[in-house]
Enzyme design. Structure first.
Site, PDB file in Angstrom:
ATOM      1  N   HIS A  85       0.333  -1.543   0.482  1.00  0.00           N
ATOM      2  CA  HIS A  85       0.081   0.104   0.035  1.00  0.00           C
ATOM      3  C   HIS A  85       1.225   0.916   0.479  1.00  0.00           C
ATOM      4  O   HIS A  85       0.679   2.385   0.439  1.00  0.00           O
ATOM      5  CB  HIS A  85      -1.281  -0.060   1.808  1.00  0.00           C
ATOM      6  CG  HIS A  85      -2.043  -0.770   1.386  1.00  0.00           C
ATOM      7  ND1 HIS A  85      -3.215  -1.501   0.807  1.00  0.00           N
ATOM      8  CD2 HIS A  85      -2.047  -2.526   1.775  1.00  0.00           C
ATOM      9  CE1 HIS A  85      -3.883  -2.186   0.934  1.00  0.00           C
ATOM     10  NE2 HIS A  85      -3.278  -3.091   1.484  1.00  0.00           N
ATOM     11  N   ASN A 158     -10.388  -2.876   2.578  1.00  0.00           N
ATOM     12  CA  ASN A 158      -9.658  -2.537   0.785  1.00  0.00           C
ATOM     13  C   ASN A 158     -11.125  -2.720   0.758  1.00  0.00           C
ATOM     14  O   ASN A 158     -12.772  -2.685   0.914  1.00  0.00           O
ATOM     15  CB  ASN A 158      -9.207  -4.468   1.000  1.00  0.00           C
ATOM     16  CG  ASN A 158      -7.898  -4.554   1.053  1.00  0.00           C
ATOM     17  OD1 ASN A 158      -7.058  -3.452   0.825  1.00  0.00           O
ATOM     18  ND2 ASN A 158      -7.512  -5.584   1.090  1.00  0.00           N
TER      19      ASN A 158
END
Ligand code: HDE
Length: 700
Positions: A85, A158
């Site tokens: 990420h 997510n």
């Protein structure tokens, strides 16, 4: 919008000039008041253009403390990027509780309808490095930090409700396999390579997620158009200590939307910052992105009856089985003041929960609780990272923690330990309102093992696939063929297809055909798949299309002589729908419309390809069409819009350009007879894409 830097207001760019004196010395002149440049010690700086030298052409002197401080700080600007990420984009906003959940949870944030809690949200891709492109085929992170009155709660989710693996111990392997291969350092931000699919093919638990990542969910149109999920099962605990299981969902107000793969590939070149720019522009324009928070609530009875283990993060609970209760809204209404301060230094942790919310034994979640704290120390370099404004709670907090690198908040007074006998001056004390873990009874042998139902690897993958529209099923097939065509080892391709046979034989056959291989033998399932799970229409993007063009962007290709009345009518119709318009012209300086008025363009045609827009209108004059026909980028503008199944408005004058670009008019191409047709075109656009065209153009 309020000016964030009033002190700089008086110094307009053009007002500032650097004057060089005869001896080479300089001084800056600015009209109006501006702050003086100083060192970090506050010493005013007279010359920031030249280092201190011995003589005009001599060596630089070590005593130049200003130069030394400046370069020292620059040399240390970078902190380690996130292992996963790394590429992200954040914004501030609020969460508004729309319904009290006092009967289900004691969490302060869910007690009072109408109450607003500040939040910071960071969206991200997973695999790419910090400088990678936004449109990588990848899962998107959707991490929310709620600054509640009883501490910070981080919901680190997510945009896909399942995950690749079931146990956190496999996370380093998964991420190593997905990122660049270690010997060569590429490919960047893509899973289309041997290592990734090698790992997936050897980990059948990842097959459900493999279906999700090959679907359009991994190429969202922007962050504003995607769902979010907490993924794991959590607990809500009421005031009496009763537990209810919960799964968290974010539902985008503008509906879901994705781009097509060929478009994503081109977007990465046209605007690698497409998603972050979209979010920035929307907030700056006052079109605040919004989601609803939905909860799936269930009890032990349901958990016991459910075909799958609720602790298994590779499975969902279909909305049709446990409906979603919408209890709040998330609105992002403020861009960051500084990217590094906020987006880079924000430290999310699954371990940040508040009274009234608790974990379950999901082995992935348990592992995450360890990992996030650890990673923040590595990244931010000091155990005091929680004192950074973006990470600090907005409610009062009192601990006996002290010292360490970069200390900002040490306990005041004599007491830095507890218990102590210093009475009222003894610092903070425990409270009966404090966080309590739900007292589950745990027993068993110490083993490296998993729940039995975790062994079902294919049933929900099949359910996901049969829940998709035909167009989406084709996209999934095409994505598998694309990715596996980049895999150089035929055995790995075959192993992936051997799993797909257990998901859906037709899909497996189509993928095998696309790869030019014969269908291999099916993989041996660890547990017999359930093949009669009903479709869950909620899992399809297209079946849940919003029926609106709101928040989308219309690109209008113009040239000198464009019909001014038609252009104005289209702009007005788009505005009425809540859509944005961008004008693309042969030069950015602009064009002269049929009313003789000169207007600026937002993009020059080669910098504003049609992939940047959700629908396009080709309004060029006859001369414009003749001129632009000669330009490949103008022909691509039209041809790509057609290939990506977009709605296209045109005029008779513009038709030669469309013909040259290979457009064969269909139900998605509308010829505008005049301004009166503008509204009808925008109505057409509310279908977002003309999918009927896709099988004919097949742009994959
Ligand atoms: Fe993460 N994950 N993760 N993850 N994750 C990180 O923490 C980790 C997982 C997610 O915008 C890291 O601050 C482990 C699932 C998001 O800053 C790290 C496991 C989900 C973000 C980490 C998982 C996520 C991260 C790296 C397997 C969805 C970005 C940098 C058990 C529910 C947050 C950091 C942001 C970031 C570990 C699996 C979401 C290394 C060990 C499942 C959105 O701590």
């Amino acid at each position: 919008m309020a000016d964030k830097h009033p002190e700089l207001k008086s110094a307009k760019l053009a007002d500032v000039s650097i004057k060089r004196g005869a001896g080479g010395e300089t001084h800056q002149v600015a009209e109006g008041e501006v702050a003086s440049l100083t060192t970090r010690q506050g010493v005013p700086v007279s010359d920031d253009q030249n280092s201190l030298k011995l003589g005009r052409r001599g060596p630089t002197l070590m005593e130049d403390f200003h130069f030394r401080e400046k370069i020292f700080h620059f040399d240390h600007e970078r902190i380690p990027e996130r292992v996963v990420h790394a590429r992200g984009f954040g914004a501030h906003g609020f969460f508004e509780t729309t319904e009290s959940l006092a009967d289900i949870t004691a969490a302060d944030i869910f007690q009072r309808a109408g109450e607003k809690t500040p939040v910071f949200v960071r969206f991200s891709t997973v695999a790419g490095n910090k400088g990678s492109s936004d449109l990588a085929r990848d899962v998107r992170g959707f991490a929310v930090k709620f600054y509640t009155k009883e501490g910070n709660w981080d919901l680190v989710g997510n945009n896909i409700p399942v995950f690749f693996i079931q146990d956190a111990i496999k996370f380093p392997d998964l991420i190593h396999a997905a990122k660049q291969e270690p010997d060569r350092g590429f490919p960047q931000a893509q899973t289309a390579h041997d290592n990734f699919w090698d790992f997936i093919s050897l980990m059948p638990e990842s097959i459900n997620m493999a279906l999700w990542i090959m679907s359009d969910r991994t190429i969202p149109r922007s962050f504003r158009f995607m769902e979010g999920f907490g993924v794991h099962t959590f607990r809500l605990i009421d005031a009496k200590g009763k537990s209810t299981y919960v799964k968290f969902h974010w539902k985008p107000k503008l509906g879901m939307q994705s781009v097509v793969w060929n478009e994503a590939v081109k977007l990465n070149g046209a605007d690698p910052d497409f998603h972050r720019r979209d979010m920035w522009d929307a907030i700056q324009a006052g079109d605040y992105p919004e989601w609803e928070l939905g909860l799936q609530l269930f009890d032990d009875d349901f958990a016991d009856k459910f075909e799958f283990d609720i602790l298994d993060a590779t499975k969902i609970i279909p909305e049709e089985r446990v409906p979603i209760r919408r209890v709040g809204r998330l609105v992002l209404d403020r861009t960051v003041d500084n990217f590094f301060n906020e987006t880079e230094q924000v430290a999310f942790q699954t371990g940040n929960i508040v009274p009234g919310i608790d974990f379950t034994n999901d082995p992935l979640l348990q592992g995450r609780n360890f990992s996030y704290l650890d990673t923040q120390l590595k990244r931010l370099g000091s155990p005091n990272f929680n004192d950074l404004p973006i990470n600090a709670p907005k409610c009062p907090f009192h601990t006996f923690q002290q010292d360490g690198h970069m200390t900002l908040n040490n306990p005041r007074g004599r007491a830095n330990y507890e218990p102590n006998s210093w009475g009222a001056n003894g610092g903070p004390r425990e409270t009966p309102k404090g966080f309590r873990s739900f007292p589950t009874e745990e027993a068993g042998d110490k083993r490296r093992t998993r729940g039995e139902l975790f062994a079902d690897h294919y049933s929900q993958a099949r359910q996901f696939y049969i829940s998709q529209s035909e167009t989406e099923q084709t996209h999934i097939k095409d994505a598998f063929v694309f990715e596996l065509s980049k895999v150089e080892t035929p055995e790995i391709r075959a192993r992936v297809v051997s799993h797909l046979i257990n998901v859906d034989k037709t899909l497996a056959k189509l993928v095998a055909d696309g790869l030019g291989m014969t269908l291999p033998k099916a993989a041996e399932p660890a547990r017999k798949p359930i093949t009669d799970l009903p479709p869950s229409p909620a899992l399809s993007i297209i079946k849940n299309a919003p029926g609106s063009f709101k928040g989308r962007k219309l690109g209008i290709l113009v040239s000198d002589g464009v019909d001014a009345a038609l252009l104005t009518a289209l702009e007005k119709a788009a505005k009425q729908q809540g859509a944005l318009v961008e004008l693309v012209a042969p030069t950015v300086g602009g064009f002269t419309a049929s009313d003789g008025k000169q207007r600026p363009a937002k993009q020059k045609v080669n910098g504003g390809p049609s992939v940047l827009y959700d629908a396009v209108a080709i309004l060029v004059s006859a001369e414009g069409a003749a001129q632009l026909q000669q330009e490949a980028t103008a022909r691509d503008f039209v041809a790509d819009a057609f290939a990506h199944a977009k709605f296209i408005a045109t005029t008779e004058d513009a038709m030669p350009l469309l013909e040259k670009a290979g457009v064969e008019p269909d139900g998605g191409v509308m010829s505008l007879g005049g301004p009166k047709d503008a509204g009808r075109f925008l109505e057409l656009c509310s279908q977002l894409r003309f999918w009927e065209r896709e099988p004919k153009v097949h742009a994959v």
